[in-house]
Design an enzyme around this catalytic site. Structure first.
Site, PDB file in Angstrom:
ATOM      1  N   GLU A   1       0.774  -1.236   0.000  1.00 30.59           N
ATOM      2  CA  GLU A   1       0.000   0.000   0.000  1.00 30.59           C
ATOM      3  C   GLU A   1       0.813   1.298   0.000  1.00 30.59           C
ATOM      4  OE1 GLU A   1      -2.673  -0.371   3.342  1.00 30.59           O
ATOM      5  OE2 GLU A   1      -3.997  -1.732   2.261  1.00 30.59           O
TER       6      GLU A   1
ATOM      7  N   GLU B   1      -6.137  -8.241   0.312  1.00 33.06           N
ATOM      8  CA  GLU B   1      -6.719  -7.951   1.624  1.00 33.06           C
ATOM      9  C   GLU B   1      -8.195  -7.654   1.433  1.00 33.06           C
ATOM     10  OE1 GLU B   1      -4.854  -4.997   4.048  1.00 33.06           O
ATOM     11  OE2 GLU B   1      -2.809  -5.691   3.614  1.00 33.06           O
TER      12      GLU B   1
END
Length: 416
Positions: free
Chosen positions: A215, A310
Protein backbone atom coordinates in the site's frame (compact mmCIF):
# COMPACT_ATOMS: atom_id res chain seq x y z
CA UNK A 1 -4.99 7.90 -16.75
CA UNK A 2 -2.59 7.38 -13.88
CA UNK A 3 0.62 7.32 -15.89
CA UNK A 4 0.13 10.15 -18.36
CA UNK A 5 3.03 12.03 -16.74
CA UNK A 6 5.86 9.62 -16.04
CA UNK A 7 9.18 10.78 -14.70
CA UNK A 8 12.16 10.61 -17.05
CA UNK A 9 13.63 7.86 -14.88
CA UNK A 10 10.46 5.78 -15.12
CA UNK A 11 10.39 6.09 -18.91
CA UNK A 12 14.03 5.03 -19.09
CA UNK A 13 13.32 2.04 -16.85
CA UNK A 14 10.37 1.01 -19.01
CA UNK A 15 12.52 1.19 -22.12
CA UNK A 16 15.27 -0.83 -20.50
CA UNK A 17 13.01 -3.63 -19.40
CA UNK A 18 11.13 -3.74 -22.69
CA UNK A 19 14.37 -5.21 -24.06
CA UNK A 20 13.55 -8.39 -22.19
CA UNK A 21 10.46 -9.00 -24.35
CA UNK A 22 12.39 -11.32 -26.67
CA UNK A 23 13.21 -13.45 -23.65
CA UNK A 24 9.56 -13.73 -22.65
CA UNK A 25 8.47 -17.25 -21.69
CA UNK A 26 6.92 -19.68 -24.11
CA UNK A 27 3.89 -20.11 -21.86
CA UNK A 28 2.29 -16.74 -22.57
CA UNK A 29 -1.31 -15.91 -21.71
CA UNK A 30 -3.47 -13.11 -23.08
CA UNK A 31 -2.56 -9.50 -22.38
CA UNK A 32 0.17 -9.26 -19.74
CA UNK A 33 -0.67 -12.57 -18.03
CA UNK A 34 2.73 -14.09 -18.72
CA UNK A 35 4.12 -17.02 -16.78
CA UNK A 36 7.54 -18.62 -16.60
CA UNK A 37 8.22 -21.47 -14.17
CA UNK A 38 5.71 -20.08 -11.71
CA UNK A 39 5.11 -22.05 -8.54
CA UNK A 40 1.38 -21.48 -8.71
CA UNK A 41 -0.73 -21.56 -11.86
CA UNK A 42 -2.88 -18.45 -11.64
CA UNK A 43 -4.57 -19.45 -14.88
CA UNK A 44 -6.11 -22.68 -13.64
CA UNK A 45 -6.06 -22.48 -9.82
CA UNK A 46 -7.65 -19.94 -7.51
CA UNK A 47 -5.77 -18.39 -4.63
CA UNK A 48 -7.63 -18.96 -1.36
CA UNK A 49 -5.67 -17.62 1.54
CA UNK A 50 -5.33 -15.64 4.72
CA UNK A 51 -2.99 -12.97 6.00
CA UNK A 52 -0.94 -13.35 9.16
CA UNK A 53 -1.61 -9.80 10.31
CA UNK A 54 -0.33 -8.57 13.66
CA UNK A 55 2.39 -11.19 14.00
CA UNK A 56 5.73 -10.05 12.55
CA UNK A 57 4.44 -6.49 12.13
CA UNK A 58 2.39 -5.22 15.07
CA UNK A 59 -1.00 -3.55 14.64
CA UNK A 60 -2.77 -2.14 17.72
CA UNK A 61 -6.25 -3.35 16.71
CA UNK A 62 -5.23 -6.96 16.08
CA UNK A 63 -3.48 -7.43 19.42
CA UNK A 64 -4.68 -4.55 21.62
CA UNK A 65 -3.41 -6.23 24.79
CA UNK A 66 0.19 -5.68 23.68
CA UNK A 67 -0.41 -1.95 23.34
CA UNK A 68 -2.60 -1.63 26.44
CA UNK A 69 0.45 -2.68 28.45
CA UNK A 70 2.39 0.37 27.20
CA UNK A 71 2.18 4.17 27.60
CA UNK A 72 -0.27 6.02 25.35
CA UNK A 73 2.47 7.34 23.08
CA UNK A 74 3.10 3.78 21.85
CA UNK A 75 0.98 3.78 18.69
CA UNK A 76 3.10 1.53 16.46
CA UNK A 77 6.14 -0.73 16.53
CA UNK A 78 8.53 2.22 16.16
CA UNK A 79 7.25 4.19 19.13
CA UNK A 80 6.86 1.06 21.24
CA UNK A 81 10.46 0.05 20.57
CA UNK A 82 11.81 3.52 21.30
CA UNK A 83 9.72 3.82 24.49
CA UNK A 84 10.33 0.39 26.02
CA UNK A 85 13.94 -0.01 24.99
CA UNK A 86 15.66 -2.91 23.28
CA UNK A 87 15.75 -5.41 26.14
CA UNK A 88 12.12 -5.05 27.22
CA UNK A 89 10.84 -4.92 23.65
CA UNK A 90 12.79 -8.07 22.86
CA UNK A 91 11.31 -9.86 25.86
CA UNK A 92 7.75 -8.95 24.93
CA UNK A 93 8.10 -9.63 21.24
CA UNK A 94 9.77 -13.00 21.63
CA UNK A 95 6.78 -14.05 23.73
CA UNK A 96 4.42 -12.76 21.03
CA UNK A 97 6.28 -14.19 18.02
CA UNK A 98 6.55 -17.64 19.58
CA UNK A 99 2.88 -17.91 20.52
CA UNK A 100 0.65 -15.83 18.23
CA UNK A 101 1.24 -18.05 15.18
CA UNK A 102 2.49 -21.64 15.46
CA UNK A 103 2.68 -24.74 13.29
CA UNK A 104 -0.80 -25.68 14.50
CA UNK A 105 -2.21 -22.59 12.78
CA UNK A 106 -0.94 -23.78 9.41
CA UNK A 107 -2.46 -27.19 9.94
CA UNK A 108 -5.76 -25.51 10.74
CA UNK A 109 -5.56 -23.29 7.64
CA UNK A 110 -4.88 -26.24 5.36
CA UNK A 111 -7.71 -28.15 7.01
CA UNK A 112 -10.10 -25.40 5.93
CA UNK A 113 -9.03 -25.77 2.31
CA UNK A 114 -6.75 -22.72 2.20
CA UNK A 115 -3.80 -22.91 -0.19
CA UNK A 116 -2.02 -19.57 0.36
CA UNK A 117 -0.75 -17.50 3.25
CA UNK A 118 0.47 -13.92 3.02
CA UNK A 119 3.07 -13.02 5.64
CA UNK A 120 3.72 -9.31 6.31
CA UNK A 121 7.22 -8.37 7.43
CA UNK A 122 8.89 -5.00 8.00
CA UNK A 123 12.15 -3.87 6.42
CA UNK A 124 13.62 -3.47 9.90
CA UNK A 125 13.37 -7.21 10.51
CA UNK A 126 15.06 -8.03 7.20
CA UNK A 127 17.67 -5.33 6.69
CA UNK A 128 17.89 -3.07 9.76
CA UNK A 129 19.09 0.50 9.49
CA UNK A 130 21.52 1.84 12.06
CA UNK A 131 19.82 4.26 14.42
CA UNK A 132 16.34 2.77 14.15
CA UNK A 133 14.85 1.65 17.48
CA UNK A 134 13.44 -1.63 16.14
CA UNK A 135 14.60 -4.98 17.50
CA UNK A 136 15.62 -8.11 15.61
CA UNK A 137 14.17 -11.61 15.69
CA UNK A 138 11.01 -11.58 13.59
CA UNK A 139 12.88 -12.65 10.45
CA UNK A 140 13.73 -15.99 12.02
CA UNK A 141 10.03 -16.68 12.46
CA UNK A 142 9.44 -15.91 8.79
CA UNK A 143 11.71 -18.84 8.00
CA UNK A 144 9.78 -21.05 10.41
CA UNK A 145 6.48 -19.99 8.84
CA UNK A 146 7.68 -20.91 5.35
CA UNK A 147 8.69 -24.33 6.63
CA UNK A 148 5.31 -24.81 8.37
CA UNK A 149 3.42 -23.71 5.28
CA UNK A 150 5.34 -26.10 3.05
CA UNK A 151 4.70 -28.94 5.47
CA UNK A 152 0.97 -28.17 5.24
CA UNK A 153 0.94 -28.03 1.44
CA UNK A 154 0.41 -24.28 1.27
CA UNK A 155 2.15 -21.57 -0.75
CA UNK A 156 3.56 -18.36 0.73
CA UNK A 157 3.68 -14.76 -0.41
CA UNK A 158 6.20 -12.76 1.60
CA UNK A 159 4.92 -9.20 1.80
CA UNK A 160 7.20 -6.26 2.56
CA UNK A 161 4.71 -4.39 4.70
CA UNK A 162 6.83 -1.51 5.92
CA UNK A 163 9.48 0.52 4.09
CA UNK A 164 12.04 2.99 5.48
CA UNK A 165 10.38 6.32 6.21
CA UNK A 166 6.90 4.74 5.87
CA UNK A 167 5.26 4.42 2.49
CA UNK A 168 1.79 5.38 3.72
CA UNK A 169 1.91 6.79 7.26
CA UNK A 170 -0.13 3.88 8.64
CA UNK A 171 0.77 2.14 11.88
CA UNK A 172 1.03 -1.12 9.93
CA UNK A 173 4.02 0.31 8.07
CA UNK A 174 5.88 0.35 11.38
CA UNK A 175 5.64 4.11 11.88
CA UNK A 176 2.41 6.09 11.97
CA UNK A 177 2.34 9.69 10.79
CA UNK A 178 4.25 11.25 7.92
CA UNK A 179 5.19 9.56 4.65
CA UNK A 180 8.96 9.62 4.20
CA UNK A 181 9.51 6.83 1.69
CA UNK A 182 11.19 7.91 -1.61
CA UNK A 183 13.23 10.59 0.21
CA UNK A 184 16.96 10.17 0.70
CA UNK A 185 18.14 6.60 0.18
CA UNK A 186 14.90 4.95 1.36
CA UNK A 187 14.24 3.30 -2.01
CA UNK A 188 17.75 1.83 -2.12
CA UNK A 189 17.23 0.54 1.41
CA UNK A 190 13.93 -1.01 0.34
CA UNK A 191 15.63 -2.80 -2.54
CA UNK A 192 18.25 -4.06 -0.09
CA UNK A 193 15.54 -5.65 2.04
CA UNK A 194 13.79 -7.19 -0.97
CA UNK A 195 17.06 -8.56 -2.30
CA UNK A 196 17.81 -10.22 1.03
CA UNK A 197 14.37 -11.83 1.01
CA UNK A 198 15.13 -13.01 -2.53
CA UNK A 199 18.54 -14.39 -1.57
CA UNK A 200 17.27 -16.14 1.54
CA UNK A 201 13.90 -17.47 0.42
CA UNK A 202 13.19 -17.20 -3.33
CA UNK A 203 14.75 -20.61 -4.02
CA UNK A 204 12.30 -22.28 -1.64
CA UNK A 205 9.50 -23.88 -3.73
CA UNK A 206 6.97 -22.97 -1.03
CA UNK A 207 7.53 -19.26 -1.71
CA UNK A 208 5.31 -18.54 -4.70
CA UNK A 209 5.35 -14.75 -4.57
CA UNK A 210 6.98 -11.70 -3.04
CA UNK A 211 4.96 -8.55 -2.41
CA UNK A 212 7.19 -5.61 -3.29
CA UNK A 213 5.59 -3.08 -0.96
CA UNK A 214 2.28 -2.91 0.84
CA UNK A 215 0.00 0.00 0.00
CA UNK A 216 2.34 2.82 -1.06
CA UNK A 217 0.27 5.99 -0.91
CA UNK A 218 0.07 6.76 -4.60
CA UNK A 219 -2.03 9.95 -4.27
CA UNK A 220 0.72 11.52 -2.13
CA UNK A 221 3.78 10.09 -3.87
CA UNK A 222 5.15 10.44 -7.38
CA UNK A 223 3.67 7.62 -9.47
CA UNK A 224 6.61 7.63 -11.83
CA UNK A 225 8.89 6.95 -8.88
CA UNK A 226 6.68 4.10 -7.73
CA UNK A 227 6.63 2.63 -11.23
CA UNK A 228 10.40 2.79 -11.55
CA UNK A 229 10.66 1.07 -8.17
CA UNK A 230 8.43 -1.71 -9.51
CA UNK A 231 10.46 -2.08 -12.71
CA UNK A 232 13.76 -2.17 -10.83
CA UNK A 233 12.38 -4.69 -8.34
CA UNK A 234 11.18 -6.90 -11.19
CA UNK A 235 14.67 -6.80 -12.63
CA UNK A 236 16.02 -8.12 -9.34
CA UNK A 237 13.45 -10.93 -9.12
CA UNK A 238 12.76 -11.90 -12.71
CA UNK A 239 14.86 -15.07 -12.88
CA UNK A 240 13.74 -16.63 -9.61
CA UNK A 241 10.42 -18.23 -10.62
CA UNK A 242 8.75 -16.17 -7.90
CA UNK A 243 5.80 -14.00 -8.90
CA UNK A 244 6.18 -10.28 -8.25
CA UNK A 245 3.09 -8.80 -6.57
CA UNK A 246 2.75 -5.04 -6.93
CA UNK A 247 0.21 -2.85 -5.18
CA UNK A 248 -2.26 -0.63 -7.04
CA UNK A 249 -1.07 2.12 -4.67
CA UNK A 250 -4.66 3.30 -4.11
CA UNK A 251 -4.94 4.19 -7.80
CA UNK A 252 -7.53 1.57 -8.75
CA UNK A 253 -7.76 -1.75 -10.55
CA UNK A 254 -7.37 -0.35 -14.07
CA UNK A 255 -4.76 2.31 -13.36
CA UNK A 256 -1.85 -0.03 -14.13
CA UNK A 257 -3.02 -1.50 -17.43
CA UNK A 258 -0.17 0.20 -19.29
CA UNK A 259 2.45 -1.02 -16.82
CA UNK A 260 4.63 -4.06 -17.38
CA UNK A 261 4.90 -4.53 -21.14
CA UNK A 262 7.51 -7.22 -21.72
CA UNK A 263 7.53 -8.42 -18.11
CA UNK A 264 6.43 -11.80 -16.84
CA UNK A 265 5.46 -13.35 -13.50
CA UNK A 266 3.74 -10.17 -12.31
CA UNK A 267 0.48 -9.92 -10.41
CA UNK A 268 -1.53 -6.89 -9.34
CA UNK A 269 -2.51 -6.93 -5.67
CA UNK A 270 -5.58 -4.88 -4.78
CA UNK A 271 -7.19 -4.43 -1.38
CA UNK A 272 -10.93 -4.04 -1.07
CA UNK A 273 -12.50 -2.61 2.07
CA UNK A 274 -15.91 -0.99 2.43
CA UNK A 275 -15.42 0.43 5.93
CA UNK A 276 -13.11 3.44 5.71
CA UNK A 277 -15.65 5.87 4.28
CA UNK A 278 -18.90 6.96 5.92
CA UNK A 279 -20.78 6.52 2.66
CA UNK A 280 -19.72 2.89 2.50
CA UNK A 281 -20.64 2.39 6.14
CA UNK A 282 -24.19 3.57 5.50
CA UNK A 283 -24.80 0.80 2.98
CA UNK A 284 -26.95 -2.21 3.82
CA UNK A 285 -25.62 -5.74 3.37
CA UNK A 286 -27.06 -6.12 -0.13
CA UNK A 287 -25.36 -2.93 -1.25
CA UNK A 288 -22.09 -4.16 0.22
CA UNK A 289 -22.51 -7.42 -1.70
CA UNK A 290 -23.35 -5.65 -4.96
CA UNK A 291 -20.34 -3.36 -4.59
CA UNK A 292 -18.00 -6.29 -3.97
CA UNK A 293 -19.41 -8.24 -6.92
CA UNK A 294 -18.91 -5.26 -9.21
CA UNK A 295 -15.34 -4.92 -7.94
CA UNK A 296 -14.74 -8.58 -8.79
CA UNK A 297 -15.90 -7.87 -12.34
CA UNK A 298 -13.32 -5.08 -12.55
CA UNK A 299 -10.60 -7.41 -11.32
CA UNK A 300 -11.57 -10.06 -13.85
CA UNK A 301 -11.45 -7.61 -16.78
CA UNK A 302 -7.98 -6.36 -15.89
CA UNK A 303 -5.14 -7.30 -18.26
CA UNK A 304 -2.95 -8.82 -15.51
CA UNK A 305 -3.37 -11.56 -12.97
CA UNK A 306 -5.11 -9.77 -10.10
CA UNK A 307 -5.99 -10.89 -6.60
CA UNK A 308 -7.66 -9.28 -3.64
CA UNK A 309 -4.73 -9.45 -1.25
CA UNK A 310 -6.72 -7.95 1.62
CA UNK A 311 -10.44 -7.91 2.35
CA UNK A 312 -12.71 -8.60 5.31
CA UNK A 313 -16.13 -9.64 6.55
CA UNK A 314 -16.45 -6.30 8.34
CA UNK A 315 -19.13 -3.80 7.40
CA UNK A 316 -18.19 -1.44 10.26
CA UNK A 317 -14.93 0.20 11.32
CA UNK A 318 -15.78 -0.51 14.95
CA UNK A 319 -12.88 -2.79 15.90
CA UNK A 320 -11.00 -1.08 18.72
CA UNK A 321 -8.09 0.98 17.34
CA UNK A 322 -8.73 -0.15 13.75
CA UNK A 323 -8.13 3.47 12.73
CA UNK A 324 -5.18 3.81 15.10
CA UNK A 325 -4.58 3.73 18.83
CA UNK A 326 -6.62 6.43 20.52
CA UNK A 327 -8.76 7.02 17.42
CA UNK A 328 -12.47 6.22 17.33
CA UNK A 329 -14.78 4.77 14.68
CA UNK A 330 -16.73 6.46 11.91
CA UNK A 331 -19.60 4.05 12.40
CA UNK A 332 -20.54 5.31 15.89
CA UNK A 333 -19.39 8.89 15.30
CA UNK A 334 -16.36 8.77 17.64
CA UNK A 335 -13.93 9.36 14.76
CA UNK A 336 -13.18 13.08 14.39
CA UNK A 337 -15.45 14.69 11.82
CA UNK A 338 -17.73 11.67 11.47
CA UNK A 339 -21.39 11.20 12.41
CA UNK A 340 -23.38 8.45 14.07
CA UNK A 341 -24.49 5.62 11.79
CA UNK A 342 -24.97 2.79 14.27
CA UNK A 343 -23.80 1.18 17.50
CA UNK A 344 -20.43 -0.49 17.82
CA UNK A 345 -21.64 -2.80 20.59
CA UNK A 346 -20.31 -6.35 20.05
CA UNK A 347 -18.11 -5.13 17.17
CA UNK A 348 -15.56 -2.98 19.00
CA UNK A 349 -14.33 -5.63 21.43
CA UNK A 350 -16.00 -8.99 21.37
CA UNK A 351 -16.24 -12.50 20.00
CA UNK A 352 -18.02 -14.11 17.09
CA UNK A 353 -20.24 -15.92 19.58
CA UNK A 354 -21.32 -12.54 20.93
CA UNK A 355 -22.65 -11.32 17.58
CA UNK A 356 -26.37 -11.39 16.87
CA UNK A 357 -27.74 -14.04 14.53
CA UNK A 358 -28.54 -11.33 12.00
CA UNK A 359 -24.98 -10.02 12.15
CA UNK A 360 -23.58 -13.52 11.68
CA UNK A 361 -25.82 -14.14 8.70
CA UNK A 362 -24.94 -10.80 7.10
CA UNK A 363 -21.20 -11.28 7.60
CA UNK A 364 -21.42 -14.80 6.17
CA UNK A 365 -23.34 -13.60 3.11
CA UNK A 366 -20.87 -10.78 2.52
CA UNK A 367 -17.87 -13.10 2.83
CA UNK A 368 -19.45 -15.63 0.48
CA UNK A 369 -20.11 -12.99 -2.16
CA UNK A 370 -16.57 -11.64 -1.96
CA UNK A 371 -15.06 -15.09 -2.38
CA UNK A 372 -17.14 -15.59 -5.51
CA UNK A 373 -16.35 -12.09 -6.78
CA UNK A 374 -12.58 -12.31 -6.37
CA UNK A 375 -12.43 -15.81 -7.83
CA UNK A 376 -13.61 -14.28 -11.09
CA UNK A 377 -10.00 -13.10 -11.11
CA UNK A 378 -6.98 -14.81 -9.48
CA UNK A 379 -8.52 -15.22 -6.02
CA UNK A 380 -8.32 -13.81 -2.53
CA UNK A 381 -6.39 -13.53 0.73
CA UNK A 382 -8.55 -12.61 3.74
CA UNK A 383 -7.39 -10.10 6.34
CA UNK A 384 -6.77 -11.62 8.81
CA UNK A 385 -6.28 -15.16 10.17
CA UNK A 386 -6.86 -14.25 13.81
CA UNK A 387 -7.40 -11.31 16.17
CA UNK A 388 -7.74 -10.93 19.92
CA UNK A 389 -11.16 -9.31 19.88
CA UNK A 390 -12.27 -8.11 16.42
CA UNK A 391 -14.94 -10.65 15.40
CA UNK A 392 -15.69 -9.25 11.91
CA UNK A 393 -12.05 -9.69 10.91
CA UNK A 394 -11.18 -13.06 12.47
CA UNK A 395 -11.17 -15.82 9.84
CA UNK A 396 -10.29 -18.56 12.31
CA UNK A 397 -13.11 -17.65 14.69
CA UNK A 398 -15.61 -17.08 11.87
CA UNK A 399 -14.76 -20.48 10.40
CA UNK A 400 -15.08 -22.11 13.80
CA UNK A 401 -18.58 -20.68 14.10
CA UNK A 402 -19.60 -22.01 10.70
CA UNK A 403 -19.86 -18.53 9.15
CA UNK A 404 -17.17 -19.06 6.50
CA UNK A 405 -18.78 -20.92 3.58
CA UNK A 406 -17.45 -24.28 2.42
CA UNK A 407 -14.80 -23.52 -0.18
CA UNK A 408 -15.78 -26.58 -2.12
CA UNK A 409 -19.35 -25.49 -2.70
CA UNK A 410 -19.42 -21.74 -3.29
CA UNK A 411 -22.65 -20.57 -4.92
CA UNK A 412 -21.51 -18.41 -7.82
CA UNK A 413 -25.04 -17.12 -8.38
CA UNK A 414 -24.63 -14.72 -5.45
CA UNK A 415 -22.86 -12.36 -7.85
CA UNK A 416 -25.31 -12.92 -10.67
Amino acid sequence: MAFSKLSTAAVAAAALFSSFTNAAPAATMSGLKRQSNQRFDFGSEKVRGVNLGGWLVLEPWITPSIFEATPEQCVDEYTMSSTLGQAEMQRRMQKHWSSWITQADFSAMAGLGLNFVRIPVGYWSVSPIQGDPYIQGAYEYLGKAIEWAGGSGMKVVIDLHGAPGSQNGFDNSGQRGTIGWTSGDTIAQTHKALNKIRDDHASNPTVAAIGLLNEPMGPELDLGTIEKFYYDSWGNLKNTGVTMVFSDAFEGVDAWNDFGEGLWNILLGVHHYEVFDSGDLEMGVQDHISTACAYGDQMASNNKWTWSGEWTGAMTDCAKWLNGRGIGARYDGTYEGSYYIGSCDSYSVGTVAGLSQEAKQNIGSYIHAQMVAYEKAAGWIFWTWKTESAPEWDFQALAGAGIIPSLGSLDTSVCG
